[in-house]
Design a protein around this motif. Structure first.
Motif, short mmCIF file in Angstrom:
data_model
loop_
_atom_site.label_atom_id
_atom_site.label_comp_id
_atom_site.label_asym_id
_atom_site.label_seq_id
_atom_site.Cartn_x
_atom_site.Cartn_y
_atom_site.Cartn_z
N TRP A 14 -28.58 4.28 -32.40
CA TRP A 14 -29.99 4.36 -32.13
C TRP A 14 -30.31 4.05 -30.76
O TRP A 14 -31.17 4.59 -30.01
N LYS A 15 -29.80 3.06 -30.14
CA LYS A 15 -30.16 2.52 -28.79
C LYS A 15 -29.73 3.70 -27.97
O LYS A 15 -30.44 3.75 -26.88
N GLN A 16 -28.56 4.36 -28.06
CA GLN A 16 -28.06 5.26 -27.02
C GLN A 16 -28.91 6.40 -27.08
O GLN A 16 -29.09 6.96 -25.99
N PHE A 17 -29.41 6.77 -28.26
CA PHE A 17 -30.47 7.99 -28.43
C PHE A 17 -31.57 7.52 -27.73
O PHE A 17 -32.23 8.61 -26.94
N LYS A 18 -31.99 6.33 -27.84
CA LYS A 18 -33.61 6.00 -27.14
C LYS A 18 -33.24 6.03 -25.59
O LYS A 18 -34.06 6.47 -24.90
N GLN A 19 -32.27 5.60 -25.14
CA GLN A 19 -31.90 5.71 -23.79
C GLN A 19 -31.88 7.18 -23.14
O GLN A 19 -32.36 7.71 -22.32
N ASN A 20 -31.27 8.02 -23.91
CA ASN A 20 -31.28 9.47 -23.77
C ASN A 20 -32.50 9.69 -23.59
O ASN A 20 -32.77 10.84 -22.98
N LEU A 21 -33.36 9.55 -24.55
CA LEU A 21 -34.83 10.10 -24.55
C LEU A 21 -35.44 9.70 -23.22
O LEU A 21 -36.36 10.60 -22.84
N LYS A 22 -35.36 8.76 -22.72
CA LYS A 22 -35.93 8.16 -21.23
C LYS A 22 -35.38 9.25 -20.21
O LYS A 22 -36.19 9.66 -19.50
N LEU A 23 -34.06 9.59 -20.33
CA LEU A 23 -33.61 10.61 -19.33
C LEU A 23 -34.10 11.82 -19.57
O LEU A 23 -34.37 12.58 -18.54
N LEU A 24 -34.21 12.35 -20.73
CA LEU A 24 -34.94 13.56 -21.15
C LEU A 24 -36.13 13.64 -20.74
O LEU A 24 -36.62 14.67 -20.09
N LEU A 50 -31.47 20.80 -19.16
CA LEU A 50 -30.95 21.68 -20.17
C LEU A 50 -29.61 20.66 -20.69
O LEU A 50 -29.38 20.65 -22.12
N SER A 51 -29.17 19.95 -19.88
CA SER A 51 -27.74 19.06 -20.36
C SER A 51 -28.65 17.95 -21.09
O SER A 51 -27.94 17.49 -22.21
N ARG A 52 -29.27 17.27 -20.61
CA ARG A 52 -30.14 16.28 -21.32
C ARG A 52 -30.77 16.54 -22.90
O ARG A 52 -30.39 16.03 -23.58
N TYR A 53 -31.41 17.80 -22.83
CA TYR A 53 -31.85 18.42 -24.06
C TYR A 53 -30.57 18.58 -24.83
O TYR A 53 -30.82 18.03 -26.15
N SER A 54 -29.61 19.17 -24.54
CA SER A 54 -28.27 19.21 -25.59
C SER A 54 -27.75 17.95 -25.98
O SER A 54 -27.45 18.02 -27.02
N ARG A 55 -27.58 17.11 -24.97
CA ARG A 55 -27.07 15.78 -25.42
C ARG A 55 -27.96 15.16 -26.33
O ARG A 55 -27.58 14.55 -27.27
N THR A 56 -29.36 15.04 -26.17
CA THR A 56 -30.20 14.64 -27.05
C THR A 56 -30.06 15.10 -28.42
O THR A 56 -30.45 14.53 -29.58
N VAL A 57 -30.04 16.42 -28.49
CA VAL A 57 -30.06 17.13 -30.09
C VAL A 57 -28.44 16.69 -30.54
O VAL A 57 -28.79 16.28 -31.81
N ASP A 58 -27.47 16.62 -29.80
CA ASP A 58 -26.36 16.11 -30.39
C ASP A 58 -26.44 14.95 -30.84
O ASP A 58 -26.16 14.48 -32.03
N LEU A 59 -27.10 13.95 -30.00
CA LEU A 59 -27.10 12.36 -30.37
C LEU A 59 -28.24 12.27 -31.64
O LEU A 59 -27.76 11.65 -32.87
N LEU A 60 -29.36 13.07 -32.04
CA LEU A 60 -30.08 13.00 -33.07
C LEU A 60 -29.26 13.40 -34.03
O LEU A 60 -29.68 12.80 -35.14
#
Length: 148
Positions: A14-24, A50-60
């Motif tokens: 969850w923490k990793q996902f939230k950090q990625n949301l900030k980058l997105l 697009l890379s951050r979108y993709s990573r965020t979807v994967d993490l989600l």
């Protein structure tokens, strides 16, 4: 694995996902100003978004939703069940949207022509906004259940 161990693993995801949301979010702000960027900056901004979108979807899907299922001792052998449970938990109105997000992510991962990538920006932006809404609902669910 104990409940506490499952919680710890989930909360890390969850923490990793939230950090990625900030980058997105940062990438979304850059995408809104594409017309002010030169060709190289434009390409880099699109690629990062697009890379951050993709990573965020994967993490989600693969870390957060799957991790929540593991935490709650649900069967995680079928990805379809994972997204269906996201709908049942009230995170999203229609689980098919999560499937569409993942499909777009897969298409972006295999597209190499810049013009085709640019054509998908608006779709990725719309899904990104949906991801932020889903994240808020998950956050509320986690607080209600005292998970993280």
């Amino acid at each position: 694995m104990t409940l506490e161990e499952r919680k710890k693993l989930f909360c890390e995801s969850w923490k990793q996902f939230k950090q990625n949301l900030k980058l997105l979010k940062t990438s979304i702000e850059r995408i809104k100003n594409l017309d002010k960027l030169d060709e190289i900056q434009r390409g880099e901004a699109i690629e990062a978004f697009l890379s951050r979108y993709s990573r965020t979807v994967d993490l989600l899907i693969n870390r957060v939703l799957r991790g929540l299922d593991i935490l709650e001792m649900e069967d995680t052998s079928k990805k379809l069940d994972i997204v269906i449970r996201a709908e049942k938990r009230g995170f999203i109105k229609d689980f098919n949207v999560l499937i569409e997000m993942k499909d777009l992510r897969n298409e972006l991962a295999h597209e190499y022509v810049q013009e085709r990538l640019e054509a998908r920006i608006e779709e990725a932006l719309q899904y990104s906004l949906e991801i932020f809404i889903i994240a808020e609902k998950i956050e509320k669910y986690l607080k209600e259940n005292r998970y993280c």
